[in-house]
Scaffold this active site. Structure first.
Site, PDB file in Angstrom:
ATOM      1  N   HIS A 186      -5.662  -0.618  29.573  1.00 41.54           N
ATOM      2  CA  HIS A 186      -4.375  -0.936  30.214  1.00 41.54           C
ATOM      3  C   HIS A 186      -4.063   0.045  31.345  1.00 41.54           C
ATOM      4  O   HIS A 186      -2.902   0.299  31.648  1.00 41.54           O
ATOM      5  CB  HIS A 186      -3.230  -0.936  29.201  1.00 41.54           C
ATOM      6  CG  HIS A 186      -3.512  -1.724  27.968  1.00 41.54           C
ATOM      7  ND1 HIS A 186      -3.249  -3.065  27.844  1.00 41.54           N
ATOM      8  CD2 HIS A 186      -4.093  -1.352  26.797  1.00 41.54           C
ATOM      9  CE1 HIS A 186      -3.617  -3.486  26.651  1.00 41.54           C
ATOM     10  NE2 HIS A 186      -4.154  -2.469  25.989  1.00 41.54           N
ATOM     11  N   LYS A 319      -5.531  10.017  56.703  1.00 41.74           N
ATOM     12  CA  LYS A 319      -6.097   9.013  55.811  1.00 41.74           C
ATOM     13  C   LYS A 319      -7.623   9.017  55.770  1.00 41.74           C
ATOM     14  O   LYS A 319      -8.289   9.188  56.769  1.00 41.74           O
ATOM     15  CB  LYS A 319      -5.641   7.602  56.224  1.00 41.74           C
ATOM     16  CG  LYS A 319      -4.177   7.328  56.018  1.00 41.74           C
ATOM     17  CD  LYS A 319      -3.743   7.333  54.562  1.00 41.74           C
ATOM     18  CE  LYS A 319      -4.229   6.123  53.800  1.00 41.74           C
ATOM     19  NZ  LYS A 319      -3.580   4.884  54.251  1.00 41.74           N
TER      20      LYS A 319
END
Ligand code: ARG
Length: 500
Positions: A186, A319
Protein backbone atom coordinates in the site's frame (compact mmCIF):
# COMPACT_ATOMS: atom_id res chain seq x y z
CA UNK A 1 16.21 -19.92 -27.59
CA UNK A 2 16.13 -22.13 -30.62
CA UNK A 3 16.12 -19.81 -33.62
CA UNK A 4 15.39 -22.37 -36.25
CA UNK A 5 18.47 -21.69 -38.33
CA UNK A 6 19.83 -18.74 -40.21
CA UNK A 7 17.42 -16.69 -42.26
CA UNK A 8 19.80 -16.20 -45.11
CA UNK A 9 20.58 -19.84 -45.63
CA UNK A 10 22.86 -20.35 -48.55
CA UNK A 11 22.16 -16.94 -50.04
CA UNK A 12 24.37 -13.98 -50.64
CA UNK A 13 24.43 -11.81 -47.57
CA UNK A 14 21.75 -9.17 -47.62
CA UNK A 15 23.00 -5.77 -46.66
CA UNK A 16 21.58 -4.29 -43.56
CA UNK A 17 21.66 -0.49 -43.71
CA UNK A 18 18.09 0.59 -43.06
CA UNK A 19 16.22 2.99 -45.25
CA UNK A 20 14.89 5.61 -42.86
CA UNK A 21 11.29 6.72 -43.04
CA UNK A 22 12.40 10.19 -44.02
CA UNK A 23 14.43 8.80 -46.88
CA UNK A 24 11.47 6.71 -47.82
CA UNK A 25 9.16 9.70 -48.08
CA UNK A 26 11.78 11.61 -50.04
CA UNK A 27 12.26 8.78 -52.47
CA UNK A 28 8.67 7.93 -52.98
CA UNK A 29 7.56 11.18 -54.55
CA UNK A 30 3.95 10.95 -55.63
CA UNK A 31 3.45 8.83 -58.67
CA UNK A 32 0.58 8.97 -61.12
CA UNK A 33 -1.86 6.08 -60.78
CA UNK A 34 -0.81 3.02 -62.74
CA UNK A 35 -3.01 0.59 -64.56
CA UNK A 36 -3.31 -2.82 -62.95
CA UNK A 37 -3.95 -4.52 -66.27
CA UNK A 38 -5.91 -7.73 -66.35
CA UNK A 39 -9.57 -7.27 -65.80
CA UNK A 40 -9.36 -3.80 -64.36
CA UNK A 41 -10.69 -1.18 -66.71
CA UNK A 42 -9.56 1.79 -64.65
CA UNK A 43 -6.46 2.73 -62.75
CA UNK A 44 -6.81 3.02 -59.00
CA UNK A 45 -7.69 6.57 -57.96
CA UNK A 46 -4.76 8.37 -56.38
CA UNK A 47 -6.67 8.86 -53.17
CA UNK A 48 -7.41 5.12 -53.00
CA UNK A 49 -3.73 4.31 -53.57
CA UNK A 50 -2.77 6.61 -50.77
CA UNK A 51 -5.38 5.12 -48.52
CA UNK A 52 -4.49 1.53 -49.20
CA UNK A 53 -0.74 1.54 -49.60
CA UNK A 54 1.30 -0.17 -46.94
CA UNK A 55 4.76 0.29 -48.42
CA UNK A 56 5.34 3.29 -46.15
CA UNK A 57 5.56 0.83 -43.24
CA UNK A 58 5.84 -2.71 -44.58
CA UNK A 59 9.10 -1.94 -46.41
CA UNK A 60 10.62 -3.16 -43.16
CA UNK A 61 9.82 -6.69 -44.28
CA UNK A 62 12.12 -6.45 -47.30
CA UNK A 63 14.76 -8.90 -46.13
CA UNK A 64 12.17 -11.51 -45.22
CA UNK A 65 10.39 -10.95 -48.52
CA UNK A 66 13.60 -11.45 -50.49
CA UNK A 67 14.66 -14.56 -48.62
CA UNK A 68 11.16 -16.03 -48.82
CA UNK A 69 11.13 -15.39 -52.58
CA UNK A 70 14.55 -16.93 -53.08
CA UNK A 71 13.54 -20.09 -51.29
CA UNK A 72 10.17 -20.20 -53.07
CA UNK A 73 11.96 -19.89 -56.44
CA UNK A 74 14.39 -22.63 -55.47
CA UNK A 75 11.45 -24.87 -54.69
CA UNK A 76 9.81 -23.99 -58.03
CA UNK A 77 12.98 -25.11 -59.77
CA UNK A 78 12.97 -28.39 -57.79
CA UNK A 79 9.45 -29.18 -58.94
CA UNK A 80 10.30 -28.32 -62.53
CA UNK A 81 8.50 -25.01 -62.91
CA UNK A 82 11.62 -22.89 -63.21
CA UNK A 83 14.69 -23.73 -65.26
CA UNK A 84 18.08 -23.53 -63.60
CA UNK A 85 18.93 -20.41 -65.60
CA UNK A 86 15.65 -18.75 -64.59
CA UNK A 87 16.30 -19.49 -60.94
CA UNK A 88 19.78 -17.99 -61.24
CA UNK A 89 18.35 -14.89 -62.89
CA UNK A 90 15.72 -14.50 -60.16
CA UNK A 91 18.16 -14.97 -57.30
CA UNK A 92 20.67 -12.61 -58.85
CA UNK A 93 17.95 -10.03 -59.44
CA UNK A 94 16.61 -10.31 -55.90
CA UNK A 95 20.09 -10.08 -54.46
CA UNK A 96 20.77 -6.96 -56.48
CA UNK A 97 17.52 -5.42 -55.26
CA UNK A 98 18.50 -6.36 -51.71
CA UNK A 99 21.81 -4.56 -52.02
CA UNK A 100 20.06 -1.48 -53.34
CA UNK A 101 17.49 -1.47 -50.57
CA UNK A 102 20.22 -2.02 -47.99
CA UNK A 103 22.22 0.94 -49.24
CA UNK A 104 19.16 3.17 -49.55
CA UNK A 105 19.30 3.38 -53.35
CA UNK A 106 16.12 1.49 -54.06
CA UNK A 107 13.12 3.59 -55.00
CA UNK A 108 9.92 2.37 -53.38
CA UNK A 109 6.80 3.12 -55.37
CA UNK A 110 3.54 3.64 -53.50
CA UNK A 111 1.57 2.72 -56.63
CA UNK A 112 2.84 -0.82 -56.13
CA UNK A 113 1.11 -0.81 -52.78
CA UNK A 114 3.31 -2.96 -50.63
CA UNK A 115 6.75 -4.43 -50.17
CA UNK A 116 5.80 -7.65 -51.98
CA UNK A 117 4.55 -5.93 -55.15
CA UNK A 118 7.41 -3.42 -55.15
CA UNK A 119 10.03 -6.11 -55.11
CA UNK A 120 8.28 -8.43 -57.54
CA UNK A 121 7.49 -5.63 -60.00
CA UNK A 122 11.06 -4.37 -59.94
CA UNK A 123 12.41 -7.88 -60.34
CA UNK A 124 10.16 -8.52 -63.32
CA UNK A 125 11.21 -5.22 -64.86
CA UNK A 126 14.83 -6.36 -64.62
CA UNK A 127 14.58 -10.07 -65.45
CA UNK A 128 11.89 -11.77 -67.55
CA UNK A 129 11.89 -14.83 -65.28
CA UNK A 130 10.59 -12.56 -62.52
CA UNK A 131 7.13 -13.05 -64.01
CA UNK A 132 7.28 -16.70 -62.92
CA UNK A 133 8.18 -16.00 -59.30
CA UNK A 134 4.63 -15.66 -58.02
CA UNK A 135 3.68 -19.15 -59.27
CA UNK A 136 1.73 -21.07 -56.63
CA UNK A 137 1.89 -18.14 -54.25
CA UNK A 138 -0.39 -15.32 -53.19
CA UNK A 139 0.40 -12.18 -51.30
CA UNK A 140 -1.85 -13.65 -48.64
CA UNK A 141 0.50 -16.49 -47.76
CA UNK A 142 3.51 -14.32 -48.66
CA UNK A 143 2.66 -11.61 -46.14
CA UNK A 144 1.94 -14.20 -43.45
CA UNK A 145 5.34 -15.73 -44.17
CA UNK A 146 7.16 -12.41 -44.08
CA UNK A 147 5.64 -11.34 -40.77
CA UNK A 148 6.43 -14.69 -39.21
CA UNK A 149 10.03 -14.56 -40.41
CA UNK A 150 10.39 -11.01 -39.20
CA UNK A 151 8.78 -11.59 -35.80
CA UNK A 152 10.80 -14.74 -35.26
CA UNK A 153 14.00 -12.73 -35.43
CA UNK A 154 12.63 -9.93 -33.30
CA UNK A 155 11.57 -12.41 -30.63
CA UNK A 156 15.14 -13.62 -30.35
CA UNK A 157 16.36 -10.03 -30.16
CA UNK A 158 13.83 -9.04 -27.51
CA UNK A 159 14.52 -12.16 -25.45
CA UNK A 160 18.21 -11.19 -25.53
CA UNK A 161 17.35 -7.74 -24.23
CA UNK A 162 15.20 -9.19 -21.48
CA UNK A 163 18.34 -11.06 -20.41
CA UNK A 164 20.30 -7.80 -20.60
CA UNK A 165 17.90 -6.06 -18.24
CA UNK A 166 17.96 -9.03 -15.88
CA UNK A 167 21.74 -8.83 -15.81
CA UNK A 168 21.60 -5.11 -15.04
CA UNK A 169 19.20 -5.77 -12.14
CA UNK A 170 21.31 -8.58 -10.72
CA UNK A 171 24.40 -6.46 -11.09
CA UNK A 172 22.89 -3.54 -9.19
CA UNK A 173 21.68 -5.91 -6.47
CA UNK A 174 25.13 -7.46 -6.25
CA UNK A 175 26.88 -4.07 -6.08
CA UNK A 176 24.73 -3.15 -3.08
CA UNK A 177 24.13 -6.60 -1.65
CA UNK A 178 24.35 -5.46 2.00
CA UNK A 179 21.85 -2.62 1.56
CA UNK A 180 18.50 -2.94 3.28
CA UNK A 181 15.41 -0.91 2.46
CA UNK A 182 11.86 -0.96 3.73
CA UNK A 183 9.62 -3.22 1.69
CA UNK A 184 6.22 -1.63 1.06
CA UNK A 185 2.60 -2.67 0.80
CA UNK A 186 0.00 0.00 0.00
CA UNK A 187 3.08 2.21 -0.42
CA UNK A 188 3.38 2.13 3.38
CA UNK A 189 6.54 0.87 5.03
CA UNK A 190 5.96 -2.77 5.85
CA UNK A 191 8.99 -4.99 6.51
CA UNK A 192 12.72 -4.75 5.81
CA UNK A 193 14.11 -6.38 2.68
CA UNK A 194 17.45 -6.37 0.94
CA UNK A 195 17.46 -4.00 -2.02
CA UNK A 196 18.70 -7.01 -4.00
CA UNK A 197 15.57 -8.92 -3.04
CA UNK A 198 13.40 -6.12 -4.40
CA UNK A 199 15.39 -6.02 -7.64
CA UNK A 200 15.31 -9.81 -7.99
CA UNK A 201 11.51 -9.64 -7.91
CA UNK A 202 11.77 -7.98 -11.32
CA UNK A 203 14.30 -10.55 -12.48
CA UNK A 204 11.68 -13.22 -11.75
CA UNK A 205 8.97 -11.33 -13.66
CA UNK A 206 11.29 -10.85 -16.60
CA UNK A 207 12.16 -14.52 -16.51
CA UNK A 208 8.52 -15.39 -17.05
CA UNK A 209 8.35 -12.78 -19.83
CA UNK A 210 11.32 -14.51 -21.45
CA UNK A 211 9.60 -17.88 -21.18
CA UNK A 212 6.45 -16.42 -22.74
CA UNK A 213 8.51 -15.03 -25.63
CA UNK A 214 10.02 -18.45 -26.15
CA UNK A 215 6.63 -20.09 -26.08
CA UNK A 216 5.29 -17.51 -28.54
CA UNK A 217 8.26 -18.29 -30.80
CA UNK A 218 7.10 -21.89 -31.18
CA UNK A 219 3.80 -20.78 -32.67
CA UNK A 220 5.34 -18.03 -34.80
CA UNK A 221 7.78 -20.58 -36.17
CA UNK A 222 5.30 -22.24 -38.53
CA UNK A 223 5.55 -21.89 -42.31
CA UNK A 224 2.36 -20.70 -44.05
CA UNK A 225 3.82 -20.59 -47.57
CA UNK A 226 2.00 -22.89 -49.98
CA UNK A 227 -1.41 -21.89 -48.66
CA UNK A 228 -1.91 -19.59 -51.64
CA UNK A 229 -4.70 -17.06 -51.49
CA UNK A 230 -6.73 -19.38 -49.25
CA UNK A 231 -6.98 -22.76 -50.97
CA UNK A 232 -3.46 -23.94 -51.65
CA UNK A 233 -2.41 -24.72 -55.21
CA UNK A 234 -2.94 -27.30 -57.92
CA UNK A 235 0.84 -27.35 -58.39
CA UNK A 236 2.93 -29.96 -56.56
CA UNK A 237 4.55 -27.44 -54.19
CA UNK A 238 7.18 -28.88 -51.87
CA UNK A 239 6.19 -27.16 -48.66
CA UNK A 240 8.55 -29.17 -46.50
CA UNK A 241 11.52 -28.07 -48.53
CA UNK A 242 10.54 -24.41 -48.15
CA UNK A 243 9.94 -24.79 -44.42
CA UNK A 244 13.31 -26.45 -43.87
CA UNK A 245 15.23 -23.89 -45.89
CA UNK A 246 13.58 -21.03 -44.02
CA UNK A 247 14.38 -22.59 -40.68
CA UNK A 248 10.78 -23.45 -39.81
CA UNK A 249 11.79 -26.53 -37.88
CA UNK A 250 11.28 -27.63 -34.30
CA UNK A 251 14.00 -28.49 -31.81
CA UNK A 252 14.31 -31.95 -33.40
CA UNK A 253 14.64 -30.53 -36.90
CA UNK A 254 11.14 -31.47 -38.06
CA UNK A 255 9.56 -28.98 -40.47
CA UNK A 256 6.71 -26.95 -39.05
CA UNK A 257 3.98 -26.43 -41.65
CA UNK A 258 0.61 -24.80 -41.21
CA UNK A 259 -1.99 -27.55 -41.59
CA UNK A 260 -4.93 -25.63 -43.01
CA UNK A 261 -4.59 -23.19 -45.88
CA UNK A 262 -7.54 -21.07 -44.78
CA UNK A 263 -6.25 -20.81 -41.24
CA UNK A 264 -2.74 -20.00 -42.47
CA UNK A 265 -3.73 -16.89 -44.45
CA UNK A 266 -6.23 -15.51 -41.97
CA UNK A 267 -4.46 -16.34 -38.72
CA UNK A 268 -2.87 -13.52 -36.81
CA UNK A 269 -3.07 -15.27 -33.43
CA UNK A 270 0.68 -15.21 -33.28
CA UNK A 271 0.68 -11.42 -33.57
CA UNK A 272 -1.94 -11.13 -30.84
CA UNK A 273 0.01 -13.53 -28.70
CA UNK A 274 3.15 -11.49 -29.12
CA UNK A 275 1.09 -8.35 -28.45
CA UNK A 276 -0.04 -9.85 -25.15
CA UNK A 277 3.44 -10.95 -24.15
CA UNK A 278 4.76 -7.50 -25.06
CA UNK A 279 1.98 -5.78 -23.13
CA UNK A 280 2.71 -7.73 -19.98
CA UNK A 281 6.42 -7.13 -20.41
CA UNK A 282 5.74 -3.40 -20.85
CA UNK A 283 3.58 -3.43 -17.74
CA UNK A 284 6.41 -5.04 -15.79
CA UNK A 285 8.77 -2.37 -17.10
CA UNK A 286 6.31 0.33 -16.10
CA UNK A 287 6.28 -0.98 -12.53
CA UNK A 288 10.05 -1.08 -12.37
CA UNK A 289 10.11 2.42 -13.83
CA UNK A 290 7.69 3.61 -11.16
CA UNK A 291 9.81 2.17 -8.36
CA UNK A 292 12.87 3.90 -9.76
CA UNK A 293 10.98 7.19 -10.09
CA UNK A 294 9.86 6.95 -6.48
CA UNK A 295 13.30 5.98 -5.26
CA UNK A 296 14.90 8.87 -7.14
CA UNK A 297 12.49 11.42 -5.61
CA UNK A 298 13.69 13.71 -2.82
CA UNK A 299 11.11 12.08 -0.56
CA UNK A 300 12.72 8.65 -0.89
CA UNK A 301 16.20 9.60 -2.08
CA UNK A 302 17.25 5.93 -2.21
CA UNK A 303 18.97 6.14 -5.59
CA UNK A 304 20.61 8.54 -7.96
CA UNK A 305 19.99 7.97 -11.65
CA UNK A 306 22.94 8.74 -13.87
CA UNK A 307 22.81 12.23 -15.41
CA UNK A 308 22.80 10.72 -18.89
CA UNK A 309 19.36 9.25 -18.14
CA UNK A 310 17.78 12.34 -16.61
CA UNK A 311 16.84 15.70 -18.02
CA UNK A 312 16.67 19.18 -16.61
CA UNK A 313 13.72 21.51 -16.53
CA UNK A 314 13.53 24.46 -18.92
CA UNK A 315 12.37 26.56 -15.99
CA UNK A 316 13.61 25.09 -12.72
CA UNK A 317 17.39 24.85 -12.64
CA UNK A 318 17.50 22.38 -9.75
CA UNK A 319 15.46 19.66 -11.47
CA UNK A 320 16.79 16.23 -12.46
CA UNK A 321 13.82 14.53 -14.03
CA UNK A 322 13.76 10.74 -14.51
CA UNK A 323 12.32 11.07 -18.02
CA UNK A 324 13.59 7.73 -19.30
CA UNK A 325 11.80 5.91 -16.50
CA UNK A 326 8.70 8.08 -16.95
CA UNK A 327 8.58 7.43 -20.67
CA UNK A 328 9.05 3.71 -20.11
CA UNK A 329 6.11 3.85 -17.72
CA UNK A 330 4.13 5.87 -20.27
CA UNK A 331 4.99 3.75 -23.27
CA UNK A 332 3.34 0.72 -21.72
CA UNK A 333 0.09 2.48 -22.69
CA UNK A 334 0.78 2.16 -26.40
CA UNK A 335 1.85 -1.46 -26.10
CA UNK A 336 -1.39 -2.27 -24.29
CA UNK A 337 -3.25 -0.24 -26.93
CA UNK A 338 -1.59 -2.22 -29.70
CA UNK A 339 -2.78 -5.48 -28.16
CA UNK A 340 -6.33 -4.20 -27.94
CA UNK A 341 -6.13 -2.91 -31.52
CA UNK A 342 -4.97 -6.31 -32.80
CA UNK A 343 -7.72 -8.15 -30.98
CA UNK A 344 -10.31 -5.69 -32.23
CA UNK A 345 -8.96 -6.00 -35.76
CA UNK A 346 -9.59 -9.74 -35.78
CA UNK A 347 -12.90 -9.73 -33.96
CA UNK A 348 -15.69 -10.82 -36.29
CA UNK A 349 -13.56 -10.98 -39.45
CA UNK A 350 -14.98 -13.54 -41.86
CA UNK A 351 -12.69 -16.18 -43.28
CA UNK A 352 -10.17 -15.85 -44.77
CA UNK A 353 -7.85 -13.00 -45.77
CA UNK A 354 -9.40 -9.55 -45.58
CA UNK A 355 -7.59 -6.34 -46.28
CA UNK A 356 -8.23 -5.33 -42.69
CA UNK A 357 -5.31 -7.58 -41.85
CA UNK A 358 -2.92 -5.06 -43.32
CA UNK A 359 -3.59 -3.03 -40.18
CA UNK A 360 -1.74 -5.63 -38.10
CA UNK A 361 1.72 -4.47 -39.07
CA UNK A 362 1.99 -1.01 -37.57
CA UNK A 363 0.67 -2.29 -34.24
CA UNK A 364 3.07 -5.19 -34.29
CA UNK A 365 6.04 -3.08 -35.37
CA UNK A 366 5.26 -0.50 -32.73
CA UNK A 367 5.09 -3.04 -29.92
CA UNK A 368 8.36 -4.62 -31.02
CA UNK A 369 10.14 -1.26 -31.31
CA UNK A 370 8.76 0.02 -28.03
CA UNK A 371 9.65 -2.95 -25.85
CA UNK A 372 13.07 -3.26 -27.50
CA UNK A 373 13.89 0.37 -26.75
CA UNK A 374 12.47 0.30 -23.24
CA UNK A 375 14.45 -2.82 -22.35
CA UNK A 376 17.66 -1.33 -23.64
CA UNK A 377 17.19 2.02 -21.96
CA UNK A 378 16.17 0.59 -18.61
CA UNK A 379 19.23 -1.67 -18.60
CA UNK A 380 21.48 1.27 -19.48
CA UNK A 381 19.89 3.40 -16.80
CA UNK A 382 20.34 0.77 -14.09
CA UNK A 383 23.99 0.31 -15.01
CA UNK A 384 24.65 3.94 -14.09
CA UNK A 385 22.38 4.07 -11.04
CA UNK A 386 23.96 4.50 -7.63
CA UNK A 387 22.35 3.75 -4.30
CA UNK A 388 22.30 6.23 -1.46
CA UNK A 389 23.29 3.76 1.24
CA UNK A 390 22.99 5.92 4.39
CA UNK A 391 19.45 6.97 3.43
CA UNK A 392 18.43 3.37 2.77
CA UNK A 393 20.03 2.26 6.02
CA UNK A 394 18.19 4.80 8.11
CA UNK A 395 14.87 4.06 6.37
CA UNK A 396 15.31 0.33 6.96
CA UNK A 397 16.27 0.93 10.60
CA UNK A 398 12.71 1.98 11.47
CA UNK A 399 11.91 -0.45 14.35
CA UNK A 400 8.23 -0.49 13.37
CA UNK A 401 9.27 -2.56 10.35
CA UNK A 402 9.94 -5.39 12.82
CA UNK A 403 6.48 -5.32 14.44
CA UNK A 404 5.67 -8.62 12.74
CA UNK A 405 8.93 -10.09 14.05
CA UNK A 406 7.78 -9.08 17.53
CA UNK A 407 4.53 -10.98 17.01
CA UNK A 408 6.49 -14.01 15.73
CA UNK A 409 8.60 -13.83 18.90
CA UNK A 410 5.42 -14.25 20.98
CA UNK A 411 4.23 -17.03 18.67
CA UNK A 412 7.43 -18.95 19.44
CA UNK A 413 6.49 -18.65 23.10
CA UNK A 414 3.19 -20.35 22.38
CA UNK A 415 0.98 -17.27 22.03
CA UNK A 416 -1.63 -17.75 19.27
CA UNK A 417 -0.79 -15.49 16.31
CA UNK A 418 -4.04 -13.51 16.54
CA UNK A 419 -3.34 -12.73 20.23
CA UNK A 420 0.29 -11.88 19.43
CA UNK A 421 -0.86 -9.56 16.60
CA UNK A 422 -3.22 -7.87 19.05
CA UNK A 423 -0.50 -7.48 21.71
CA UNK A 424 1.97 -5.92 19.27
CA UNK A 425 -0.78 -3.61 18.00
CA UNK A 426 -1.24 -2.45 21.60
CA UNK A 427 2.54 -2.00 21.93
CA UNK A 428 2.62 0.17 18.77
CA UNK A 429 -0.22 2.31 20.14
CA UNK A 430 1.53 2.68 23.50
CA UNK A 431 4.84 3.61 21.84
CA UNK A 432 3.05 6.24 19.75
CA UNK A 433 1.41 7.61 22.89
CA UNK A 434 4.74 7.77 24.71
CA UNK A 435 6.45 9.27 21.68
CA UNK A 436 9.06 6.51 21.43
CA UNK A 437 9.90 3.97 18.75
CA UNK A 438 8.67 0.42 19.20
CA UNK A 439 12.07 -0.69 20.50
CA UNK A 440 11.99 2.18 23.02
CA UNK A 441 9.32 0.54 25.20
CA UNK A 442 10.59 -0.85 28.51
CA UNK A 443 10.27 -4.53 29.34
CA UNK A 444 7.75 -3.54 32.02
CA UNK A 445 5.65 -1.71 29.39
CA UNK A 446 5.69 -4.80 27.20
CA UNK A 447 4.94 -7.21 30.04
CA UNK A 448 2.02 -4.99 30.96
CA UNK A 449 0.61 -5.86 27.54
CA UNK A 450 1.55 -9.55 27.52
CA UNK A 451 3.42 -11.37 30.32
CA UNK A 452 5.18 -13.63 27.81
CA UNK A 453 7.59 -10.83 26.86
CA UNK A 454 10.99 -11.36 28.51
CA UNK A 455 14.46 -9.78 28.46
CA UNK A 456 15.40 -11.51 25.21
CA UNK A 457 12.87 -9.30 23.42
CA UNK A 458 15.49 -6.65 22.68
CA UNK A 459 17.16 -9.15 20.31
CA UNK A 460 14.11 -8.91 18.04
CA UNK A 461 15.18 -5.40 17.00
CA UNK A 462 18.66 -6.34 15.87
CA UNK A 463 18.13 -5.85 12.13
CA UNK A 464 21.04 -8.05 11.00
CA UNK A 465 19.81 -10.93 13.14
CA UNK A 466 16.26 -10.29 12.02
CA UNK A 467 17.36 -10.68 8.41
CA UNK A 468 19.29 -13.86 9.22
CA UNK A 469 16.10 -15.38 10.67
CA UNK A 470 14.34 -15.26 7.31
CA UNK A 471 15.45 -18.57 5.92
CA UNK A 472 12.70 -20.17 3.89
CA UNK A 473 12.88 -20.35 0.11
CA UNK A 474 12.00 -17.02 -1.52
CA UNK A 475 12.32 -15.01 1.68
CA UNK A 476 14.40 -11.80 1.87
CA UNK A 477 16.84 -13.27 4.44
CA UNK A 478 20.56 -12.66 4.04
CA UNK A 479 21.46 -16.25 3.16
CA UNK A 480 18.55 -16.74 0.82
CA UNK A 481 19.17 -13.47 -1.05
CA UNK A 482 22.83 -14.42 -1.43
CA UNK A 483 21.77 -17.79 -2.78
CA UNK A 484 19.30 -16.22 -5.21
CA UNK A 485 21.86 -13.69 -6.44
CA UNK A 486 24.32 -16.51 -7.06
CA UNK A 487 21.67 -18.56 -8.85
CA UNK A 488 20.79 -15.69 -11.15
CA UNK A 489 24.43 -14.88 -11.81
CA UNK A 490 24.90 -18.47 -12.93
CA UNK A 491 21.68 -18.55 -14.96
CA UNK A 492 22.47 -15.26 -16.69
CA UNK A 493 26.09 -16.17 -17.31
CA UNK A 494 27.43 -13.37 -15.13
CA UNK A 495 30.30 -15.40 -13.69
CA UNK A 496 31.67 -14.66 -10.23
CA UNK A 497 30.61 -11.88 -7.90
CA UNK A 498 31.11 -8.39 -9.22
CA UNK A 499 31.75 -6.90 -5.76
CA UNK A 500 32.60 -3.27 -5.18
N1 ARG B 1 -0.23 -5.50 -47.99
C1 ARG B 1 -1.10 -6.60 -47.75
C2 ARG B 1 -1.21 -6.85 -46.24
O1 ARG B 1 -0.43 -6.36 -45.53
C3 ARG B 1 -0.55 -7.84 -48.39
C4 ARG B 1 -1.58 -8.81 -48.79
C5 ARG B 1 -2.43 -8.25 -49.85
N2 ARG B 1 -3.37 -9.22 -50.35
C6 ARG B 1 -4.44 -8.87 -51.06
N3 ARG B 1 -5.21 -9.83 -51.44
N4 ARG B 1 -4.70 -7.63 -51.33
O2 ARG B 1 -2.07 -7.53 -45.79
Amino acid sequence: METGGPLTWGWPHLYCAETSTREFVKKSATHPPVSRGGRFGKATAAVVSRFSESISFDWRLWRQDLVGSMVHATMLKRIGILKAAELREIVRGLDEIGREIGSGRFVWKPEFEDVHMNIEAELTRRVPAGAKLHTGRSRNDQVALDIRLWLRQELVEIAGRVGGLQRALVDLGERYREVLIPGYTHLQRAQPVYLAHHLLAYVEMLDRDGARLQDCFRRVNVCPLGSGALAGSTLPLDREFVARKLGFVDARGRPQLSQNSMDAVSDRDFAVEFGAVAALLAVHLSRLAEDLILWASSEFNFIRIDDAYTTGSSLMPQKRNPDVAELTRGKSARVIGNLVALLTLLKGLPMTYNRDLQEDKERLFDSVDTVRDCLELMAGMLAGTTVNEPVCESAAADPNLLATDLADYLVLKGVPFRAAHHAVGAAVTLAEKLGVALDGLSLADLQGINPQFDAAVSGVFDLKRAMARRRSVGSPGAGEVRRQLARWRRTLGLGGRSGR
